[in-house]
Design a protein around this motif. Structure first.
Motif, PDB file in Angstrom:
ATOM      1  N   GLN A 109       0.821  -1.200   0.000  1.00  0.00           N
ATOM      2  CA  GLN A 109       0.000   0.000   0.000  1.00  0.00           C
ATOM      3  C   GLN A 109       0.861   1.259   0.000  1.00  0.00           C
ATOM      4  O   GLN A 109       1.739   1.424   0.844  1.00  0.00           O
ATOM      5  CB  GLN A 109      -0.930   0.030   1.214  1.00  0.00           C
ATOM      6  N   LEU A 113       0.314   5.430  -0.159  1.00  0.00           N
ATOM      7  CA  LEU A 113      -0.773   6.385   0.058  1.00  0.00           C
ATOM      8  C   LEU A 113      -0.891   7.435  -1.042  1.00  0.00           C
ATOM      9  O   LEU A 113      -2.002   7.793  -1.446  1.00  0.00           O
ATOM     10  CB  LEU A 113      -0.585   7.088   1.410  1.00  0.00           C
ATOM     11  N   LYS A 114       0.226   7.941  -1.524  1.00  0.00           N
ATOM     12  CA  LYS A 114       0.189   9.061  -2.472  1.00  0.00           C
ATOM     13  C   LYS A 114       0.671   8.621  -3.844  1.00  0.00           C
ATOM     14  O   LYS A 114       1.862   8.666  -4.159  1.00  0.00           O
ATOM     15  CB  LYS A 114       1.044  10.215  -1.943  1.00  0.00           C
ATOM     16  N   GLU A 115      -0.297   8.145  -4.649  1.00  0.00           N
ATOM     17  CA  GLU A 115      -0.020   7.751  -6.029  1.00  0.00           C
ATOM     18  C   GLU A 115      -0.984   8.500  -6.938  1.00  0.00           C
ATOM     19  O   GLU A 115      -2.187   8.515  -6.675  1.00  0.00           O
ATOM     20  CB  GLU A 115      -0.204   6.246  -6.230  1.00  0.00           C
ATOM     21  N   LYS A 125      -6.640   5.850  -5.252  1.00  0.00           N
ATOM     22  CA  LYS A 125      -7.063   6.099  -3.887  1.00  0.00           C
ATOM     23  C   LYS A 125      -6.009   5.551  -2.919  1.00  0.00           C
ATOM     24  O   LYS A 125      -5.349   4.551  -3.227  1.00  0.00           O
ATOM     25  CB  LYS A 125      -8.406   5.428  -3.620  1.00  0.00           C
ATOM     26  N   PRO A 126      -5.861   6.173  -1.742  1.00  0.00           N
ATOM     27  CA  PRO A 126      -4.838   5.710  -0.791  1.00  0.00           C
ATOM     28  C   PRO A 126      -4.991   4.253  -0.386  1.00  0.00           C
ATOM     29  O   PRO A 126      -4.002   3.570  -0.132  1.00  0.00           O
ATOM     30  CB  PRO A 126      -5.039   6.641   0.413  1.00  0.00           C
ATOM     31  N   GLU A 127      -6.243   3.763  -0.341  1.00  0.00           N
ATOM     32  CA  GLU A 127      -6.464   2.386   0.115  1.00  0.00           C
ATOM     33  C   GLU A 127      -6.300   1.350  -0.993  1.00  0.00           C
ATOM     34  O   GLU A 127      -6.356   0.139  -0.737  1.00  0.00           O
ATOM     35  CB  GLU A 127      -7.853   2.244   0.739  1.00  0.00           C
ATOM     36  N   PHE A 177       2.440   0.826   5.512  1.00  0.00           N
ATOM     37  CA  PHE A 177       2.349   1.397   4.170  1.00  0.00           C
ATOM     38  C   PHE A 177       3.544   2.308   3.909  1.00  0.00           C
ATOM     39  O   PHE A 177       4.290   2.657   4.825  1.00  0.00           O
ATOM     40  CB  PHE A 177       1.057   2.202   3.990  1.00  0.00           C
ATOM     41  N   ASP A 179       4.401   6.140   2.341  1.00  0.00           N
ATOM     42  CA  ASP A 179       3.672   7.399   2.148  1.00  0.00           C
ATOM     43  C   ASP A 179       3.707   7.840   0.696  1.00  0.00           C
ATOM     44  O   ASP A 179       2.701   8.256   0.138  1.00  0.00           O
ATOM     45  CB  ASP A 179       4.266   8.478   3.053  1.00  0.00           C
ATOM     46  N   THR A 180       4.880   7.722   0.063  1.00  0.00           N
ATOM     47  CA  THR A 180       5.040   8.211  -1.307  1.00  0.00           C
ATOM     48  C   THR A 180       5.629   7.133  -2.207  1.00  0.00           C
ATOM     49  O   THR A 180       6.173   6.130  -1.735  1.00  0.00           O
ATOM     50  CB  THR A 180       5.984   9.431  -1.333  1.00  0.00           C
TER      51      THR A 180
END
Length: 342
Positions: free
Chosen positions: A72, A74-76, A80-82, A279, A281-282
């Protein structure tokens, strides 16, 4: 040494950066998780030339295992983050100097392994995920299946039949139990030749394993028509039938393992660590994690203590300017006597 400590704590010991922040705080050091994260991202970027070396060497050999697991991020952009992304893993190289390469990608598409294995020729061993089918059909690639996944399907079917005593008493007579018993015969033969040469293992497989496989094929042909296809056992049989052309390729070469357990073992440290830090973050952080996991797990596979390797790498890498100097820093190439003790 501090960079090596932070990386080892996160990627070997599964200690999230926010916990390391608290540890440093107790020691009187003001190191925020944002600072620690930026360090790891930068280290991941700086070791990219070593990633190219590991990729090239894996592709140069003729036996590779591949697997993937959710990752996972989060910032793609556009996701969506999930939503899940993936960590892809290649395991190859020489038997006495194994190489493990991780790569993050937002997609589980079959285009990813095709890109990772561009230029590779030889045996590619994977589980039954359909995303590997396209690369398995590439010229020069022989796609090999995994007996452990076939066995797992029948084990799930057996457990799915219930846990009552009456069920246990009759379990040995079920189709799932019959399949498991025959697959176990293959593994019993394999255990007896685990320390043999590839040539000797190939000979034993031809003399003993081949007849077991032929017997299992005859049993499968007789059983397919007598089991409901939607039952767990029926689905396990259908999986075995679909994978059959790839499964029997272990008879072709004694170097090919019966299963993909080696690459699954390579992916396990990431899975364990993910339970702690959850997860990335980036995307930059995800790529950095993949790069650092590649170096750490290759070092471990070659019998090198991870902190000592990273400490040496982070000290020497800024002075390495030629391809030869960078290649000498690869885990499978590094001089053991150059690694400093704690």
């Amino acid at each position: 040494s501090l960079l090596a400590q932070v990386a080892t704590s996160k990627y070997v010991d599964g200690l999230p950066l926010y916990r390391q922040e608290k540890i440093f705080e107790r020691l009187g050091l003001d190191l925020s998780r944002a600072t620690l994260a930026s360090w790891m991202v930068r280290m991941g970027e700086l070791v990219e030339p070593l990633m190219e070396g590991i990729r090239a060497e894996i592709r140069a050999h003729d036996l590779v295992q591949c697997d993937e697991t959710p990752f996972q991020v989060l910032k793609e952009p556009g996701k969506k983050p999930e939503s899940p992304s993936y960590l892809w893993v290649l395991r190859g190289g020489k038997p006495d100097h194994p190489l493990i390469y991780y790569e993050y990608d937002p997609s589980r598409s079959g285009e990813v392994p095709k890109r990772l294995l561009r230029g590779f020729q030889g045996y590619l061993q994977t589980d039954g995920y359909e995303g590997y089918a396209a690369v398995g059909r590439e010229p020069g690639i022989v796609h090999v299946g995994c007996w452990a996944h076939a066995r797992r399907k029948f084990d799930e079917a057996l457990r799915g039949q219930g846990s009552r005593e009456s069920t246990k008493k009759t379990a040995k007579h079920t189709k799932a139990r019959q399949a498991l018993a025959q697959i176990q015969e293959l593994y019993a033969i394999e255990r007896r030749v685990k320390d043999a040469t590839a040539a000797e293992r190939h000979r034993v497989r031809q003399e003993r394993s081949k007849s077991v496989i032929e017997k299992l094929r005859a049993w499968l042909d007789d059983s397919l028509i007598s089991v409901p296809p939607q039952s767990l056992t029926g689905k396990a049989m259908a999986y075995l039938d679909r994978q059959w052309p790839k499964l029997i390729r272990v008879l072709e070469d004694g170097r090919i393992p019966l299963d993909t357990n080696l690459v699954e073992n390579a992916i396990r440290p990431f899975v364990v660590g993910r339970k702690g830090w959850l997860f990335a973050d980036t995307m930059a952080g995800a790529r950095a994690s993949a790069n650092l996991y590649s170096l750490i797990e290759t070092a471990k596979a070659n019998g090198i203590e991870p902190w000592r390797y990273l400490n040496h790498l982070f000290e020497i890498l800024p002075t390495a300017t030629t391809p030869e100097e960078i290649e000498a820093l690869l885990p499978q190439r590094v001089r053991r006597d150059a690694l400093r003790p704690y």
